[in-house]
Design an enzyme around this catalytic site. Structure first.
Site, PDB file in Angstrom:
ATOM      1  N   PRO B 218       0.808  -1.232   0.000  1.00 48.09           N
ATOM      2  CA  PRO B 218       0.000   0.000   0.000  1.00 48.09           C
ATOM      3  C   PRO B 218       0.837   1.277   0.000  1.00 48.09           C
ATOM      4  O   PRO B 218       0.892   2.004   0.997  1.00 48.09           O
ATOM      5  CB  PRO B 218      -0.831  -0.137   1.276  1.00 48.09           C
ATOM      6  CG  PRO B 218       0.029  -0.949   2.183  1.00 48.09           C
ATOM      7  CD  PRO B 218       0.828  -1.880   1.319  1.00 48.09           C
ATOM      8  N   CYS B 219       1.471   1.580  -1.114  1.00 44.24           N
ATOM      9  CA  CYS B 219       2.268   2.808  -1.192  1.00 44.24           C
ATOM     10  C   CYS B 219       1.367   4.039  -1.123  1.00 44.24           C
ATOM     11  O   CYS B 219       1.848   5.137  -0.860  1.00 44.24           O
ATOM     12  CB  CYS B 219       3.128   2.808  -2.454  1.00 44.24           C
ATOM     13  SG  CYS B 219       2.192   2.580  -3.959  1.00 44.24           S
TER      14      CYS B 219
END
Lengths: 178, 320
Positions: B218-219
């Site tokens: 989850p950047c």
């Protein structure tokens, strides 16, 4: 859904590699070529095996891939001649059976192999698929990308040619007829 | 040589079939009737029977496959299986999206912006992998990904295969990012510090720019120190805002950017056991980049945190 869904493919290799290898050996008459082509067959099968439905006939499917691989291999005339020459020069390279009392059987087999090696490729493949590996004509037609009638015709023509070729060889034809 | 009579020519296919065990009973009976009266065809029949027996010998001949042949096949298969990435392209609401997986785990999620096809994807240019277009297994992943993006699912419990990361440092950044809980945000600087390279903020941002697994790693939960979203998948900043909003993290539109209101977020306590109000005495004023921020108490509690017993964020929710 498993992340390692490879067990199914492993089982496929274990169950069918020996006969696919033998099929290619009977087609190429050379152990090294049969090994390469069998590898190619199973690498292709791995790439495509996810498209195989659970009820699909995996054996017929593998034979179809192997047949394609073999036909590609024999696309060059020189390789065809090579296979024929191998059988002529060495007799059966396919089996190293040892010197047991099977001389007569071996002789018949070597003659048969020599004749089969000289058949046109499609007839040779159809004959081997039907008579040695006992695939049904539907599977053979799919392997050779032809109609079922053509598949039957290839096998019939192969048998006719074998019959003619063996005529002069003195194979013990006509005996032991019940 | 004498020519065969027409009847013999006609019956030949049936004769061959009967002699080699392929004829049905009607055909076999017809052949038998003919051979009874035709000596030449009787001889033919016997010859084909003999050929059939020779073929039988050929068929039954033992020809064991050497162990080494099987071993070399296994080696080549193992090599292919290591390199193989099964992928499919899906027409998602976020635009066409490519998902690829190996036998180890999910390997690549790629937005194909601007109508790009597979030939122009990152996967197609990746050395040392063999992409195989396929589907059923990847399709299940896509279903879960879609549920995730639309807020019906808060976890993607997939094994990750980070082989497409460009370096070990990039891999470490991705692994650290994968640990950020659902509904929380951290800063690039915080991750740099966690990895023992406090000055490598830009390198962290670069690693996430090349994230081969957006959404899954989850950047979108990594933001600037100021609270600015700063960047996502090239120009897909609204997508980052949308993903955060699904997770309950507010991001307010500014003139050029979106901004997470850092001072109106719940804060994970330094020991990682509780969540606090930003004003709590447990929260050190410096350095601010270490903090993990949550949009709501519910998400903090879903990540396993207790409400702080000093500042009672459960009793005094932040009003926005």
């Amino acid at each position: 859904m498993g992340w390692m869904d490879s067990t199914g493919f492993d089982a496929l290799v274990t169950r069918h590699h020996p006969e696919i290898y033998r099929y290619l050996l009977r087609t190429t008459f050379r152990a090294s070529e049969a090994e390469d082509l069998a590898q190619e067959t199973f690498l292709r099968a791995y790439r495509a095996h996810r498209t195989l439905t659970p009820d699909a006939n995996a054996r017929a499917w593998l034979f179809a891939i192997a047949t394609n691989v073999a036909r590609n291999h024999f696309r060059t005339e020189s390789r065809r001649r090579h296979a024929y020459a191998t059988v002529h020069a060495e007799g059966s390279v396919a089996h190293a059976d040892g010197p047991e009392g099977q001389t007569l059987f071996n002789e018949a087999r070597v003659r048969l192999e020599t004749v089969v090696a000289g058949l046109p490729l499609k007839q040779r493949l159809a004959f081997t698929l039907r008579k040695v590996h006992e695939l049904d004509y539907d599977a053979i037609a799919r392997s050779l990308d032809c109609s079922v009638d053509s598949a039957r015709a290839h096998v019939f023509q192969a048998l006719r040619k074998i019959r003619r070729s063996l005529n002069g060889y003195g194979l013990p034809l006509g005996s032991d007829d019940r | 040589m004498t020519r065969k009579p027409t009847t013999c020519l006609e019956i030949e296919p049936a004769l061959v079939a009967a002699a080699t065990g392929e004829a049905d009973t009607t055909t076999a009976a017809r052949v038998e009737a003919h051979t009874r009266t035709c000596a030449s065809c009787r001889g033919e029949f016997a010859s084909y029977r003999a050929i059939d027996r020779a073929v039988g010998i050929w068929r039954e001949a033992p020809s064991p496959v050497e162990t080494s042949v099987r071993e070399r096949l296994e080696t080549r298969l193992a090599d292919l299986r290591r390199r193989a990435l099964v992928y499919r392209i899906f027409p998602s609401p976020l635009g066409p999206i490519l998902i690829a997986r190996s036998e180890e785990g999910v390997t690549c999620v790629e937005y194909l912006v601007g109508g790009r096809d597979f030939a122009h994807s990152r996967l197609a240019r990746m050395p040392g992998v063999e992409p195989i277009e396929d589907g059923a297994e990847v399709e299940a992943l896509y279903g879960e990904l879609l549920d995730f993006v639309e807020g019906r699912r808060s976890r993607l419990a997939w094994p990750l295969d980070l082989r497409l990361a460009r370096s070990d440092f990039h891999r470490a950044v991705l692994t650290a990012t994968a640990r950020i809980p659902y509904g929380a945000v951290r800063s690039y600087a915080g991750i740099a510090r966690e990895l023992g390279r406090p000055s490598a903020t830009r390198a962290v941002a670069q690693a996430l720019r090349w994230n081969p697994l957006p959404i899954v790693v989850p950047c979108h939960r990594v933001i600037g120190l100021s609270g600015a979203l700063t960047g996502y998948a090239g120009d897909k900043l609204t997508l980052k805002q949308r993903l955060l909003s699904v997770e309950g993290v507010p991001a307010l539109k500014t003139a050029h950017d979106f901004r997470v209101p850092r001072d109106a977020m719940y804060v994970r306590s330094p020991d990682g056991s509780a969540y606090c109000l930003p004003s709590c005495t447990w929260i050190p004023a410096e350095p601010p980049q270490e903090l993990t921020l949550f949009g709501s108490p519910a998400h903090a509690e879903a990540a396993g945190l207790e409400p702080c017993s000093d500042c009672h964020p459960d009793l005094h929710p932040i009003s926005r």
